[in-house]
Motif scaffolding. Sequence first.
Motif, mmCIF file in Angstrom:
data_model
loop_
_atom_site.group_PDB
_atom_site.id
_atom_site.type_symbol
_atom_site.label_atom_id
_atom_site.label_comp_id
_atom_site.label_asym_id
_atom_site.label_seq_id
_atom_site.Cartn_x
_atom_site.Cartn_y
_atom_site.Cartn_z
ATOM 1 N N SER A 1 2.346 14.754 -9.457
ATOM 2 C CA SER A 1 3.486 15.506 -9.080
ATOM 3 C C SER A 1 3.128 16.599 -8.086
ATOM 4 C CB SER A 1 4.017 16.276 -10.235
ATOM 5 O OG SER A 1 5.057 17.084 -9.905
ATOM 6 N N THR A 2 1.845 17.048 -8.100
ATOM 7 C CA THR A 2 1.463 17.929 -7.097
ATOM 8 C C THR A 2 1.145 17.323 -5.752
ATOM 9 O OG1 THR A 2 0.574 19.512 -8.759
ATOM 10 C CG2 THR A 2 -0.460 19.643 -6.433
ATOM 11 N N PHE A 3 0.308 16.334 -5.722
ATOM 12 C CA PHE A 3 -0.212 15.708 -4.658
ATOM 13 C C PHE A 3 0.933 14.745 -3.910
ATOM 14 C CE2 PHE A 3 -4.411 15.148 -6.906
ATOM 15 C CZ PHE A 3 -4.705 16.666 -6.688
ATOM 16 N N SER A 4 1.946 14.416 -4.671
ATOM 17 C CA SER A 4 3.055 13.770 -3.934
ATOM 18 C C SER A 4 4.412 14.842 -3.439
ATOM 19 C CB SER A 4 3.642 12.779 -4.950
ATOM 20 O OG SER A 4 4.411 13.347 -5.984
ATOM 21 N N GLY B 1 0.932 -1.175 0.063
ATOM 22 C CA GLY B 1 -0.008 -0.029 0.075
ATOM 23 C C GLY B 1 0.858 1.138 -0.028
ATOM 24 N N VAL B 2 2.123 0.943 -0.140
ATOM 25 C CA VAL B 2 3.173 2.224 -0.193
ATOM 26 C C VAL B 2 2.760 3.303 -1.263
ATOM 27 C CG1 VAL B 2 5.529 3.134 -0.184
ATOM 28 C CG2 VAL B 2 4.912 0.838 0.814
ATOM 29 N N CYS B 3 2.703 4.484 -1.058
ATOM 30 C CA CYS B 3 2.467 5.671 -1.893
ATOM 31 C C CYS B 3 3.085 6.867 -1.307
ATOM 32 C CB CYS B 3 0.936 5.696 -1.984
ATOM 33 S SG CYS B 3 0.162 6.272 -0.616
ATOM 34 N N PRO B 4 3.015 7.687 -2.187
ATOM 35 C CA PRO B 4 3.925 9.026 -1.714
ATOM 36 C C PRO B 4 2.820 9.982 -1.313
ATOM 37 C CG PRO B 4 3.349 9.123 -4.042
ATOM 38 C CD PRO B 4 2.963 7.711 -3.701
ATOM 39 N N PHE B 5 1.724 9.677 -0.815
ATOM 40 C CA PHE B 5 0.903 10.512 0.044
ATOM 41 C C PHE B 5 0.551 9.940 1.657
ATOM 42 C CE2 PHE B 5 -0.873 8.547 -4.225
ATOM 43 C CZ PHE B 5 -0.219 9.737 -4.810
ATOM 44 N N GLY B 6 0.062 11.235 2.273
ATOM 45 C CA GLY B 6 -0.152 11.011 3.716
ATOM 46 C C GLY B 6 0.991 10.095 4.511
ATOM 47 N N LEU B 7 2.174 10.640 4.272
ATOM 48 C CA LEU B 7 3.497 9.989 4.724
ATOM 49 C C LEU B 7 3.711 10.195 6.357
ATOM 50 C CD1 LEU B 7 5.688 10.819 1.595
ATOM 51 C CD2 LEU B 7 4.995 8.363 2.538
ATOM 52 N N ALA B 8 4.137 9.449 6.909
ATOM 53 C CA ALA B 8 4.520 9.565 8.307
ATOM 54 C C ALA B 8 5.691 10.798 8.419
ATOM 55 C CB ALA B 8 4.961 8.276 8.820
ATOM 56 N N HIS B 9 6.621 10.739 7.566
ATOM 57 C CA HIS B 9 7.820 11.765 7.761
ATOM 58 C C HIS B 9 7.693 12.484 6.350
ATOM 59 C CE1 HIS B 9 9.392 9.775 11.050
ATOM 60 N NE2 HIS B 9 9.159 8.636 10.504
ATOM 61 N N ASP B 10 8.373 13.688 6.375
ATOM 62 C CA ASP B 10 8.467 14.479 5.212
ATOM 63 C C ASP B 10 9.591 13.849 4.542
ATOM 64 O OD1 ASP B 10 8.342 16.654 3.287
ATOM 65 O OD2 ASP B 10 9.535 17.987 4.474
ATOM 66 N N ARG C 1 4.971 7.899 -20.162
ATOM 67 C CA ARG C 1 4.079 7.385 -21.466
ATOM 68 C C ARG C 1 2.768 7.380 -21.363
ATOM 69 N NH1 ARG C 1 6.195 1.594 -20.504
ATOM 70 N NH2 ARG C 1 6.278 2.235 -18.535
ATOM 71 N N PHE C 2 2.226 7.717 -20.079
ATOM 72 C CA PHE C 2 0.576 7.575 -19.845
ATOM 73 C C PHE C 2 0.060 8.927 -19.589
ATOM 74 C CE2 PHE C 2 3.129 3.978 -18.267
ATOM 75 C CZ PHE C 2 2.616 2.945 -19.323
ATOM 76 N N HIS C 3 -1.360 8.950 -19.844
ATOM 77 C CA HIS C 3 -1.984 10.370 -19.414
ATOM 78 C C HIS C 3 -2.431 10.095 -18.137
ATOM 79 C CE1 HIS C 3 -4.593 13.493 -19.639
ATOM 80 N NE2 HIS C 3 -5.712 12.855 -19.159
ATOM 81 N N THR C 4 -2.744 8.948 -17.688
ATOM 82 C CA THR C 4 -3.097 8.921 -16.096
ATOM 83 C C THR C 4 -2.425 7.511 -15.321
ATOM 84 O OG1 THR C 4 -5.103 7.572 -16.737
ATOM 85 C CG2 THR C 4 -5.404 9.977 -16.496
ATOM 86 N N VAL C 5 -2.085 7.497 -14.169
ATOM 87 C CA VAL C 5 -1.489 6.438 -13.580
ATOM 88 C C VAL C 5 -2.236 6.047 -12.428
ATOM 89 C CG1 VAL C 5 0.868 6.477 -14.661
ATOM 90 C CG2 VAL C 5 0.116 7.855 -12.565
ATOM 91 N N PHE C 6 -1.855 4.744 -11.954
ATOM 92 C CA PHE C 6 -2.858 4.525 -10.504
ATOM 93 C C PHE C 6 -2.071 3.873 -9.468
ATOM 94 C CE2 PHE C 6 -5.264 3.418 -14.425
ATOM 95 C CZ PHE C 6 -6.758 3.695 -13.970
ATOM 96 N N PRO C 7 -1.402 5.061 -8.807
ATOM 97 C CA PRO C 7 -0.562 4.712 -7.468
ATOM 98 C C PRO C 7 -1.857 4.364 -6.343
ATOM 99 C CG PRO C 7 -1.185 6.914 -7.428
ATOM 100 C CD PRO C 7 -1.707 6.409 -8.835
#
Length: 164
Positions: A141-144, A98-107, A118-124
């Motif tokens: 890019s913004t949300f991460s 479930g690792v993702c670049p959002f809601g992280l425990a540390h900065d 290569r893609f217009h949209t992706v699924f993290p």
Amino acid sequence: MSLESVKAHFQKWNRENDIMEFDSSSATVEEAAATIGVEPERIAKTLSFRGSDDLAVLVVAAGDAKIDNKKFRHFFGMKARMLSPEEVLEQTGHAIGGVCPFGLAHDLDVYLDVSLKRFHTVFPACGSRHSAIELNLDDLSTFSSAKDWIDVCKGWQNEEGESS
């Protein structure tokens, strides 16, 4: 808790309701692709590496990309050493799958690999083994809070260096 921290993260942009939750597992690239119904390469996997200080470095890459040790060393100035599952949980607040670049425990420093371009949209993933969100690359890019786009992967291009 991890999924909840990601939902709270996305509330800043009123996007928490865009998080998809599944009955089946999305813990691996293959499982996520089958669950969502997309090509495995469109799964944006988050890889966790030991940083130069006590904090991890995260690289988000396409599902079919693999870290190129030479490129990684050239960019970061150190060998690519992945974190143990325990270290990943401590550093990110998310368990493997479930690792993702959002809601992280540390900065943590987050980088996006060009294999995603290569893609217009992706699924993290979204912090659990049963979640994901569809994002365009600007939103990813913004949300991460990504520091930059980098080129540290291999295996996603053909012999001529063109994307597959």
